[in-house]
Design an enzyme around this catalytic site. Structure first.
Site, PDB file in Angstrom:
ATOM      1  N   THR A  49      30.870   7.147  19.047  1.00 60.70           N
ATOM      2  CA  THR A  49      31.605   6.243  19.942  1.00 60.70           C
ATOM      3  C   THR A  49      31.427   6.634  21.396  1.00 60.70           C
ATOM      4  OG1 THR A  49      33.238   6.111  18.167  1.00 60.70           O
ATOM      5  CG2 THR A  49      33.825   5.110  20.262  1.00 60.70           C
ATOM      6  N   THR A  50      31.288   7.922  21.670  1.00 65.68           N
ATOM      7  CA  THR A  50      31.052   8.396  23.035  1.00 65.68           C
ATOM      8  C   THR A  50      29.753   7.818  23.598  1.00 65.68           C
ATOM      9  OG1 THR A  50      32.289  10.423  22.606  1.00 65.68           O
ATOM     10  CG2 THR A  50      30.747  10.480  24.456  1.00 65.68           C
ATOM     11  N   TYR A 112      40.327  -2.114  13.313  1.00 61.59           N
ATOM     12  CA  TYR A 112      40.883  -3.444  13.578  1.00 61.59           C
ATOM     13  C   TYR A 112      41.427  -4.146  12.341  1.00 61.59           C
ATOM     14  CZ  TYR A 112      41.802  -7.946  15.699  1.00 61.59           C
ATOM     15  OH  TYR A 112      42.439  -9.069  16.136  1.00 61.59           O
ATOM     16  N   TYR A 138      35.010  10.153   9.452  1.00 65.32           N
ATOM     17  CA  TYR A 138      35.523  10.278  10.820  1.00 65.32           C
ATOM     18  C   TYR A 138      36.864   9.573  10.893  1.00 65.32           C
ATOM     19  CZ  TYR A 138      35.514   9.979  15.990  1.00 65.32           C
ATOM     20  OH  TYR A 138      35.827  10.075  17.330  1.00 65.32           O
ATOM     21  N   ARG A 143      41.575   5.070  17.781  1.00 70.16           N
ATOM     22  CA  ARG A 143      40.595   4.006  17.988  1.00 70.16           C
ATOM     23  C   ARG A 143      40.641   2.952  16.883  1.00 70.16           C
ATOM     24  NH1 ARG A 143      36.669   4.474  21.848  1.00 70.16           N
ATOM     25  NH2 ARG A 143      36.288   6.517  22.797  1.00 70.16           N
ATOM     26  N   LYS A 167      35.126  14.663  10.312  1.00 68.53           N
ATOM     27  CA  LYS A 167      35.518  14.892  11.702  1.00 68.53           C
ATOM     28  C   LYS A 167      36.940  14.359  11.812  1.00 68.53           C
ATOM     29  CE  LYS A 167      34.526  13.555  16.487  1.00 68.53           C
ATOM     30  NZ  LYS A 167      33.695  12.689  17.389  1.00 68.53           N
ATOM     31  N   ILE A 209      33.026  18.418  16.862  1.00 67.71           N
ATOM     32  CA  ILE A 209      32.080  17.491  17.479  1.00 67.71           C
ATOM     33  C   ILE A 209      32.704  17.110  18.810  1.00 67.71           C
ATOM     34  CG2 ILE A 209      30.963  15.230  17.352  1.00 67.71           C
ATOM     35  CD1 ILE A 209      30.791  15.612  14.332  1.00 67.71           C
TER      36      ILE A 209
END
Length: 294
Positions: A49-50, A112, A138, A143, A167, A209
């Protein structure tokens, strides 16, 4: 080799640098990859996402993955991010993306649409069956809008063979400790919260991470290594210096914060893709002040 062995230590969630015209800047990405590997990171994560993956086309993603393989050239393991909220589409990506040189696939839980815990389990079970590489779960409820509970994580770890780790970025220390207490022996558990790495490794995590390692690979990886050695006094002295940087990196959005640091370090141009925008002027000045006083 299990993921717990191959991905032990510090991984870096690479940013995606952009030119002023909005194109992916592969020259800057080359510089960043060398910077973080030379700084000591044990592995790299591309398309996290980064890396602003929601704004990258499929063609850009494939090009970035191929470029990362070529540039890394076997120096460290590579994890590829493939996540989303359409299970069937992700299965197609797992079957068609160039994953031959990847160590693992990092996949964020569906966002979502907020599935139930059973929905999350079945989603990952389907991905694991389709993936040619081990899946790294993850959990990032900030998010995705839905926490993956410790019970669901442990069920996946014990019942699905191609799932090798997680993660964990819930920020819930009690949840983290439950996973660490009950995980299978070879199940990797790494932090997704730079500011919590020190106490989470103290509880038994295998590393992190990191976002911050894009800008401070040498300092951050050294801190993590001290934690993994059990020298938390030395680790704390290193971490104390970086606490303000963590705050600045995440004050508005990620990766605007870390890109501001990297701009000042002359690693990239300060460009993001909408809806992400660069750090506000006041916070940017604080970034400059931190680097001058460091």
């Amino acid at each position: 080799m299990s993921l717990r062995q191959s991905l032990y230590g510090t991984g870096v969630a690479l940013v995606t640098p952009f030119k002023s015209n909005g194109e992916v800047d592969l020259d800057a990405l080359s510089k960043i990859i060398d910077f973080v590997i030379n700084g000591g990171t044990e592995y790299v994560v591309t398309l996290g996402t980064t890396g602003e993956t929601p704004t990258l086309s499929k063609e850009e993603k494939i090009a970035i993955v191929r470029f990362t393989y070529e540039k890394v050239n076997g120096r460290v393991p590579i994890v590829v991010g493939i996540g989303g909220n359409d299970t069937a589409e992700l299965i197609k990506e797992l079957e068609t993306f160039p994953l031959d040189k990847a160590t693992a696939v990092l996949s964020a839980s569906p966002y979502y649409n907020k599935p139930s815990q059973e929905g999350i389990f079945q989603h990952y079970k389907a991905l694991a069956a389709a993936s040619p590489k081990p899946i790294l779960l993850y959990n990032v409820p900030g998010r995705t809008g839905r926490n993956m509970t410790a019970a669901t994580t442990l069920r996946l770890a014990n019942e699905v063979a191609n799932i090798g780790g997680i993660k964990e970025a819930s920020g819930d220390m009690a949840q983290c400790m439950q996973i660490l207490r009950d995980r299978p022996e070879n199940f990797l558990v790494v932090s997704g919260d730079d500011a919590l790495v020190l106490p989470q490794i103290a509880c038994g995590m295998d590393g992190v991470i990191s976002v911050a390692a894009n800008a401070f690979p040498q300092q951050f990886t050294h801190m993590v290594r001290q934690c993994l050695k059990g020298d938390f006094k030395a680790a704390k002295s290193l971490n104390d210096v970086l606490i303000e940087a963590y705050d600045l990196m995440f004050a508005e959005n990620n990766p605007a914060g870390v890109k501001a640091f990297m701009t000042e370090l002359e690693l990239l141009q300060n460009n993001l893709r909408l809806p992400m925008v660069p750090l506000s002027e006041g916070l940017y000045r604080q970034v400059q002040g931190f680097l001058k006083g460091k």
